[in-house]
Write an enzyme that holds these catalytic residues in place. Structure first.
Site, short mmCIF file in Angstrom:
data_model
loop_
_atom_site.label_atom_id
_atom_site.label_comp_id
_atom_site.label_asym_id
_atom_site.label_seq_id
_atom_site.Cartn_x
_atom_site.Cartn_y
_atom_site.Cartn_z
N GLY A 20 30.59 -75.86 -2.07
CA GLY A 20 31.16 -77.08 -1.51
C GLY A 20 30.22 -78.26 -1.45
O GLY A 20 30.38 -79.14 -0.59
N THR A 21 29.26 -78.34 -2.38
CA THR A 21 28.38 -79.52 -2.36
C THR A 21 29.16 -80.78 -2.70
O THR A 21 28.89 -81.84 -2.18
CB THR A 21 27.16 -79.37 -3.30
OG1 THR A 21 27.61 -79.24 -4.65
CG2 THR A 21 26.31 -78.17 -2.92
N ASN A 22 30.15 -80.66 -3.59
CA ASN A 22 31.00 -81.83 -3.89
C ASN A 22 31.82 -82.21 -2.66
O ASN A 22 31.95 -83.39 -2.35
CB ASN A 22 31.94 -81.53 -5.06
CG ASN A 22 31.30 -81.83 -6.40
OD1 ASN A 22 31.13 -82.99 -6.76
ND2 ASN A 22 30.91 -80.79 -7.11
N ARG A 66 46.06 -65.55 -0.12
CA ARG A 66 46.97 -65.67 -1.26
C ARG A 66 48.43 -65.84 -0.79
O ARG A 66 49.17 -66.65 -1.31
CB ARG A 66 46.84 -64.37 -2.08
CG ARG A 66 46.97 -64.55 -3.53
CD ARG A 66 46.43 -63.34 -4.27
NE ARG A 66 45.20 -63.69 -4.96
CZ ARG A 66 45.16 -64.47 -6.03
NH1 ARG A 66 46.24 -64.98 -6.54
NH2 ARG A 66 44.00 -64.75 -6.61
N MET A 93 39.15 -72.50 -7.22
CA MET A 93 39.25 -71.59 -8.36
C MET A 93 40.60 -70.91 -8.53
O MET A 93 40.75 -70.06 -9.40
CB MET A 93 38.15 -70.53 -8.27
CG MET A 93 36.74 -71.08 -8.18
SD MET A 93 36.39 -72.30 -9.49
CE MET A 93 34.74 -72.84 -9.02
N ASN A 110 41.65 -82.84 -9.79
CA ASN A 110 40.65 -81.77 -9.91
C ASN A 110 39.44 -82.32 -10.64
O ASN A 110 39.55 -83.26 -11.43
CB ASN A 110 41.26 -80.62 -10.72
CG ASN A 110 40.27 -79.47 -10.93
OD1 ASN A 110 39.57 -79.04 -10.01
ND2 ASN A 110 40.18 -78.97 -12.16
N HIS A 112 36.46 -80.99 -13.29
CA HIS A 112 36.09 -79.87 -14.14
C HIS A 112 34.70 -80.15 -14.73
O HIS A 112 34.45 -81.26 -15.20
CB HIS A 112 37.12 -79.67 -15.26
CG HIS A 112 36.87 -78.44 -16.05
ND1 HIS A 112 37.16 -77.17 -15.57
CD2 HIS A 112 36.29 -78.27 -17.27
CE1 HIS A 112 36.79 -76.28 -16.47
NE2 HIS A 112 36.26 -76.91 -17.51
C1 GAR Z 1 31.66 -78.00 -9.63
O1 GAR Z 1 30.70 -78.17 -10.65
C2 GAR Z 1 33.06 -78.17 -10.18
O2 GAR Z 1 33.13 -79.07 -11.25
C3 GAR Z 1 33.39 -76.78 -10.63
O3 GAR Z 1 32.85 -75.95 -9.64
C4 GAR Z 1 31.66 -76.55 -9.13
C5 GAR Z 1 31.70 -76.47 -7.62
O4 GAR Z 1 30.46 -76.82 -7.10
N1 GAR Z 1 34.81 -76.61 -10.79
C6 GAR Z 1 35.37 -75.80 -11.70
O5 GAR Z 1 34.72 -75.10 -12.44
C7 GAR Z 1 36.89 -75.83 -11.73
N2 GAR Z 1 37.38 -75.21 -12.92
P1 GAR Z 1 30.30 -77.13 -5.53
O6 GAR Z 1 30.97 -75.97 -4.78
O7 GAR Z 1 28.84 -77.19 -5.29
O8 GAR Z 1 30.99 -78.43 -5.25
#
Ligand code: GAR
Length: 199
Positions: A20-22, A66, A93, A110, A112
């Site tokens: 969850g850094t984003n 789920r 995911m 989303n 990617h």
């Molecule tokens: C991110 O790089 C995002 O783009 C990717 O997961 C990572 C989550 O990082 N998403 C996917 O692969 C979706 N198909 P985070 O938990 O540090 O934010």
């Protein structure tokens, strides 16, 4: 007395499955913006670090299973109560259920970690993407921000940004480059989408 700017605030909900850094970056960005804020973070993983990050930043952190997402409509009903302006998948995911997609058209986006349509689809997430890209000796990668539809990574692309890959890059160093791009662009693009919606 009620605060008029507060009542106009747009609401963002974030879905994430892991670190969850984003999500944290988006929460912090909007904590400095007057027009919108992240009002809740949802995770399908009870132990996901994203829930602690949200909690520590005073954002409601919710876990669901789920059944709550795909069968009982519990997640849909909570979302209907919140009535968000944007639903943001940031490292989420699972495939998004059709009932939620239908209820919130053009409101679910989303990110990617590759230049779609390359390196998308089932199984292509997180480090798997970077490993495949390094293995195939690609010269560049990047990020794609796109609307979500019923297939993995196939909705309309809103924004892409690229980064070069050098011969020394590893999946880990590529992941770092990609995260930097995500932190820089994702909140800005979300802000632009919200502003477009207000016009
Ligand atoms: C991110 O790089 C995002 O783009 C990717 O997961 C990572 C989550 O990082 N998403 C996917 O692969 C979706 N198909 P985070 O938990 O540090 O934010």
């Amino acid at each position: 007395m009620s605060n008029p700017t507060h009542t106009l605030q747009k609401k963002i909900v974030v879905f994430a499955s892991g670190s969850g850094t984003n999500a944290e970056n988006i929460i912090k960005f909007f904590q400095k913006q007057p027009n919108a804020s992240v009002v809740a973070v949802f995770s399908n993983k009870r132990s996901a670090k994203v829930l602690k990050r949200a909690h520590d930043l005073n954002v409601k952190a919710l876990h669901f299973d789920r059944d709550a997402l795909y069968n009982s409509y519990d997640v849909l009903h909570i979302l209907e109560d919140i009535n968000p302006d944007l639903i943001v998948l940031a490292g989420f995911m699972w495939i998004f259920p059709e009932d939620i997609l239908k209820r919130f058209p053009n409101k679910i986006v989303n990110i990617h970690p590759a230049l779609l349509p390359k390196y998308g689809g089932k199984g292509m997430y997180g480090m798997h993407v970077h490993e495949a890209i390094i293995q195939n000796k690609e010269k560049e990668s990047g990020i794609s921000i796109h609307y979500v539809n019923e297939n993995y990574d196939e909705g309309e692309i809103i924004f892409q940004a690229k980064t070069d890959i050098s011969e020394e890059d590893t999946p880990e160093s590529l992941a770092e480059k990609i995260h930097k791009l995500e932190y820089k662009h994702f909140p800005e693009i979300l802000q632009q989408l919200l502003q477009k919606k207000s016009q």
